[in-house]
Design a protein around this motif. Structure first.
Motif, PDB file in Angstrom:
ATOM      1  N   UNK A 134       0.836  -1.210   0.000  1.00  0.00           N
ATOM      2  CA  UNK A 134       0.000   0.000   0.000  1.00  0.00           C
ATOM      3  C   UNK A 134       0.867   1.255   0.000  1.00  0.00           C
ATOM      4  N   UNK A 135       1.920   1.249   0.812  1.00  0.00           N
ATOM      5  CA  UNK A 135       2.788   2.422   0.892  1.00  0.00           C
ATOM      6  C   UNK A 135       3.448   2.716  -0.453  1.00  0.00           C
ATOM      7  N   UNK A 136       3.692   1.673  -1.235  1.00  0.00           N
ATOM      8  CA  UNK A 136       4.351   1.847  -2.532  1.00  0.00           C
ATOM      9  C   UNK A 136       3.369   2.156  -3.655  1.00  0.00           C
ATOM     10  N   UNK A 137       2.066   2.162  -3.338  1.00  0.00           N
ATOM     11  CA  UNK A 137       1.071   2.446  -4.355  1.00  0.00           C
ATOM     12  C   UNK A 137       0.797   1.283  -5.286  1.00  0.00           C
ATOM     13  N   UNK A 138       1.162   0.075  -4.846  1.00  0.00           N
ATOM     14  CA  UNK A 138       0.928  -1.131  -5.649  1.00  0.00           C
ATOM     15  C   UNK A 138       0.222  -2.175  -4.779  1.00  0.00           C
ATOM     16  N   UNK A 139      -1.052  -1.981  -4.478  1.00  0.00           N
ATOM     17  CA  UNK A 139      -1.765  -2.904  -3.584  1.00  0.00           C
ATOM     18  C   UNK A 139      -1.669  -4.356  -4.045  1.00  0.00           C
ATOM     19  N   UNK A 140      -1.429  -5.256  -3.105  1.00  0.00           N
ATOM     20  CA  UNK A 140      -1.371  -6.693  -3.373  1.00  0.00           C
ATOM     21  C   UNK A 140      -2.326  -7.385  -2.412  1.00  0.00           C
ATOM     22  N   UNK A 141      -3.415  -7.939  -2.909  1.00  0.00           N
ATOM     23  CA  UNK A 141      -4.352  -8.621  -2.015  1.00  0.00           C
ATOM     24  C   UNK A 141      -3.685  -9.792  -1.289  1.00  0.00           C
ATOM     25  N   UNK A 142      -4.042  -9.954  -0.035  1.00  0.00           N
ATOM     26  CA  UNK A 142      -3.632 -11.150   0.693  1.00  0.00           C
ATOM     27  C   UNK A 142      -4.427 -12.316   0.110  1.00  0.00           C
ATOM     28  N   UNK A 143      -3.789 -13.423  -0.239  1.00  0.00           N
ATOM     29  CA  UNK A 143      -4.523 -14.554  -0.825  1.00  0.00           C
ATOM     30  C   UNK A 143      -5.720 -14.943   0.046  1.00  0.00           C
ATOM     31  N   UNK A 144      -6.876 -15.208  -0.567  1.00  0.00           N
ATOM     32  CA  UNK A 144      -8.107 -15.463   0.201  1.00  0.00           C
ATOM     33  C   UNK A 144      -7.975 -16.547   1.260  1.00  0.00           C
ATOM     34  N   UNK A 145      -7.353 -17.677   0.914  1.00  0.00           N
ATOM     35  CA  UNK A 145      -7.237 -18.764   1.895  1.00  0.00           C
ATOM     36  C   UNK A 145      -6.361 -18.347   3.073  1.00  0.00           C
ATOM     37  N   UNK A 146      -5.270 -17.635   2.791  1.00  0.00           N
ATOM     38  CA  UNK A 146      -4.396 -17.153   3.857  1.00  0.00           C
ATOM     39  C   UNK A 146      -5.127 -16.137   4.714  1.00  0.00           C
ATOM     40  N   UNK A 147      -5.825 -15.197   4.083  1.00  0.00           N
ATOM     41  CA  UNK A 147      -6.571 -14.183   4.835  1.00  0.00           C
ATOM     42  C   UNK A 147      -7.622 -14.832   5.730  1.00  0.00           C
ATOM     43  N   UNK A 148      -8.302 -15.865   5.232  1.00  0.00           N
ATOM     44  CA  UNK A 148      -9.340 -16.528   6.027  1.00  0.00           C
ATOM     45  C   UNK A 148      -8.740 -17.204   7.255  1.00  0.00           C
TER      46      UNK A 148
END
Length: 205
Positions: A134-148
């Motif tokens: 986010x700080x670099x302006x390139x958002x990377x979603x946390x993988x859904x299974x890992x986030x869950x």
């Protein structure tokens, strides 16, 4: 052929969190090191140094079965904090592979379940990986299974006593929010730096 030793509880989750965060380091540039992060107290360089310290503590926990609460004298800051953190992360992954199973980790004079400590490390490292991107302006979603999986653990790791010092007040996610948005909301973060609801307050670790 002898069977492989079982992976210590929580270490597999920690490995996945580190793998995600290593991907976030690819978007860091030298010019980005002074940019603000979703953590009020740190610019990106300071966040990377904090993450390096956290991985060092996890290395100690996995390799030695204990974490010393007396901080070691700080070395000179690395000239390249990204390279330093990447090397630390890769070394920790190697330690995880050969780590002996442990039931408990000594933290000072106390002991805590090893799986809980590694789970806490996984939450911190993954969410800070999100912060970096986010700080670099390139958002990377946390993988859904890992986030869950991380979302399921956070109520065990974070209580009201941790707010507002370590974490901002939890936000209310939308009813249709997925695991990542609900995880970030629980940690007081939002999808846009500076967004209302505590995005710029409180950080894991």
């Amino acid at each position: 052929m002898s069977a492989s030793a079982p992976t210590p509880p929580g270490v597999a989750l920690l490995e996945r969190a580190i793998g995600y965060t290593l991907g976030s380091l690819h978007v860091v540039t030298p010019l980005a090191l002074t940019r603000p992060t979703p953590c009020d107290a740190w610019d990106l360089r300071a966040l990377l140094v904090h993450m390096d310290d956290s991985l060092a503590a996890l290395h100690e926990a996995i390799g030695c079965g204990r974490v010393d609460l007396v901080a070691a004298p700080h070395a000179e800051p690395a000239a390249d904090p990204v390279a330093s953190l990447r090397a630390r992360a890769c070394h920790l992954l190697g330690v995880c592979t050969g780590a002996p199973p442990r039931d408990r980790i000594a933290v000072g004079d106390l002991h805590m379940p090893a799986g809980l400590m590694f789970a806490a490390g996984a939450v911190e490292i993954a969410v800070h990986g999100w912060d970096v991107a986010r700080a670099c302006g390139h958002p990377r979603p946390i993988p859904p299974a890992l986030a869950a999986e991380l979302l399921a653990l956070t109520p065990l790791l974070i209580t009201d006593a941790d707010r507002p010092v370590r974490f901002a007040a939890a936000r209310t996610p939308s009813p249709s929010a997925g695991a990542e948005d609900r995880l970030l909301a629980f940690l007081g973060r939002g999808r846009a730096t500076g967004e209302s609801g505590g995005t710029r307050q409180g950080c894991a670790g």
